[in-house]
Design a protein around this motif. Structure first.
Motif, mmCIF file in Angstrom:
data_model
loop_
_atom_site.group_PDB
_atom_site.id
_atom_site.type_symbol
_atom_site.label_atom_id
_atom_site.label_comp_id
_atom_site.label_asym_id
_atom_site.label_seq_id
_atom_site.Cartn_x
_atom_site.Cartn_y
_atom_site.Cartn_z
ATOM 1 N N UNK A 3 0.827 -1.207 0.000
ATOM 2 C CA UNK A 3 0.000 0.000 0.000
ATOM 3 C C UNK A 3 0.859 1.254 0.000
ATOM 4 N N UNK A 4 1.900 1.271 0.834
ATOM 5 C CA UNK A 4 2.775 2.441 0.886
ATOM 6 C C UNK A 4 3.510 2.654 -0.438
ATOM 7 N N UNK A 5 3.939 1.585 -1.067
ATOM 8 C CA UNK A 5 4.624 1.696 -2.364
ATOM 9 C C UNK A 5 3.676 2.291 -3.405
ATOM 10 N N UNK A 6 2.459 1.772 -3.464
ATOM 11 C CA UNK A 6 1.479 2.284 -4.421
ATOM 12 C C UNK A 6 1.136 3.746 -4.129
ATOM 13 N N UNK A 7 1.038 4.082 -2.853
ATOM 14 C CA UNK A 7 0.729 5.467 -2.483
ATOM 15 C C UNK A 7 1.868 6.404 -2.857
ATOM 16 N N UNK A 8 3.094 5.958 -2.679
ATOM 17 C CA UNK A 8 4.227 6.802 -3.048
ATOM 18 C C UNK A 8 4.201 7.106 -4.541
ATOM 19 N N UNK A 9 3.877 6.110 -5.331
ATOM 20 C CA UNK A 9 3.770 6.332 -6.773
ATOM 21 C C UNK A 9 2.685 7.364 -7.078
ATOM 22 N N UNK A 10 1.589 7.296 -6.356
ATOM 23 C CA UNK A 10 0.509 8.265 -6.558
ATOM 24 C C UNK A 10 0.970 9.664 -6.144
ATOM 25 N N UNK A 11 1.717 9.747 -5.047
ATOM 26 C CA UNK A 11 2.218 11.047 -4.583
ATOM 27 C C UNK A 11 3.150 11.677 -5.600
ATOM 28 N N UNK A 12 3.934 10.874 -6.279
ATOM 29 C CA UNK A 12 4.828 11.440 -7.299
ATOM 30 C C UNK A 12 4.023 12.251 -8.318
ATOM 31 N N UNK A 13 2.855 11.758 -8.687
ATOM 32 C CA UNK A 13 1.997 12.486 -9.617
ATOM 33 C C UNK A 13 1.340 13.700 -8.986
ATOM 34 N N UNK A 14 0.850 13.546 -7.770
ATOM 35 C CA UNK A 14 0.172 14.652 -7.083
ATOM 36 C C UNK A 14 1.124 15.819 -6.860
ATOM 37 N N UNK A 15 2.366 15.501 -6.506
ATOM 38 C CA UNK A 15 3.328 16.552 -6.153
ATOM 39 C C UNK A 15 4.103 17.092 -7.354
ATOM 40 N N UNK A 16 3.864 16.520 -8.519
ATOM 41 C CA UNK A 16 4.539 17.019 -9.717
ATOM 42 C C UNK A 16 4.151 18.483 -9.927
ATOM 43 N N UNK A 17 5.136 19.319 -10.047
ATOM 44 C CA UNK A 17 4.957 20.765 -10.223
ATOM 45 C C UNK A 17 4.259 21.436 -9.040
ATOM 46 N N UNK A 18 4.205 20.784 -7.899
ATOM 47 C CA UNK A 18 3.504 21.357 -6.741
ATOM 48 C C UNK A 18 4.211 22.590 -6.194
ATOM 49 N N UNK A 19 5.500 22.737 -6.484
ATOM 50 C CA UNK A 19 6.217 23.929 -6.028
ATOM 51 C C UNK A 19 5.621 25.193 -6.641
ATOM 52 N N UNK A 20 5.074 25.052 -7.843
ATOM 53 C CA UNK A 20 4.623 26.236 -8.575
ATOM 54 C C UNK A 20 3.120 26.485 -8.476
ATOM 55 N N UNK A 21 2.390 25.684 -7.703
ATOM 56 C CA UNK A 21 0.951 25.913 -7.556
ATOM 57 C C UNK A 21 0.663 26.514 -6.187
ATOM 58 N N UNK A 22 -0.495 27.093 -6.068
ATOM 59 C CA UNK A 22 -0.890 27.698 -4.796
ATOM 60 C C UNK A 22 -1.296 26.616 -3.807
ATOM 61 N N UNK A 23 -1.360 27.012 -2.548
ATOM 62 C CA UNK A 23 -1.844 26.112 -1.500
ATOM 63 C C UNK A 23 -3.269 25.674 -1.830
ATOM 64 N N UNK A 24 -4.066 26.590 -2.318
ATOM 65 C CA UNK A 24 -5.460 26.277 -2.635
ATOM 66 C C UNK A 24 -5.561 25.245 -3.754
ATOM 67 N N UNK A 25 -4.716 25.369 -4.774
ATOM 68 C CA UNK A 25 -4.735 24.406 -5.872
ATOM 69 C C UNK A 25 -4.270 23.028 -5.392
ATOM 70 N N UNK A 26 -3.251 23.017 -4.548
ATOM 71 C CA UNK A 26 -2.787 21.748 -4.001
ATOM 72 C C UNK A 26 -3.871 21.140 -3.102
ATOM 73 N N UNK A 27 -4.568 21.964 -2.344
ATOM 74 C CA UNK A 27 -5.670 21.478 -1.506
ATOM 75 C C UNK A 27 -6.761 20.848 -2.363
#
Length: 123
Positions: A18-42
């Protein structure tokens, strides 16, 4: 988190998967997250909660715990801590969890995980 550790000590290998699969999902969620607002990430997080519950064997309670813990773990390494600008991103992630429409359980676990991962150092 205690229930996860208990399952691991019983040899429940599904938890690792489960953790391995979740980490893979996080890689997609956090892609370019540095450049989005808190609201967009939320908004991204709000749309993902059910995915995490499903990936965790359709165990909603387990998914609500693993979602935030695996997110912060994706950004942190026990060997080097936060890499590059992942510390500020972890802080942004904590703010996004708080601003999201994720369940209260997810938000509670996110706050605990943020404390364990020293996110407030980047406030």
């Amino acid at each position: 988190m205690r229930s996860i550790i208990e399952e691991l000590t019983k040899g429940n290998a599904d938890i690792v998967g489960y953790f391995v699969a979740c980490r893979e999902r996080w890689d997609g969620i956090l892609k370019n997250a540095h450049s989005v607002s808190v609201e967009e990430l939320a908004e991204r997080l709000s749309k993902e909660q059910f995915y995490f519950e499903n990936i965790c064997g359709n165990d909603r309670a387990l998914g609500k715990v693993i979602m935030p813990w695996s997110g912060f773990a994706t950004l942190y390494s026990c060997q080097v801590g936060y890499r590059f600008d992942d510390g500020p991103l972890a802080y942004k992630l904590s703010q996004a969890f708080a601003a999201s429409t994720c369940s209260g359980e997810v938000k509670f676990e996110a706050k605990k995980a943020a404390d364990v991962y020293f996110v407030s150092d980047f406030a």
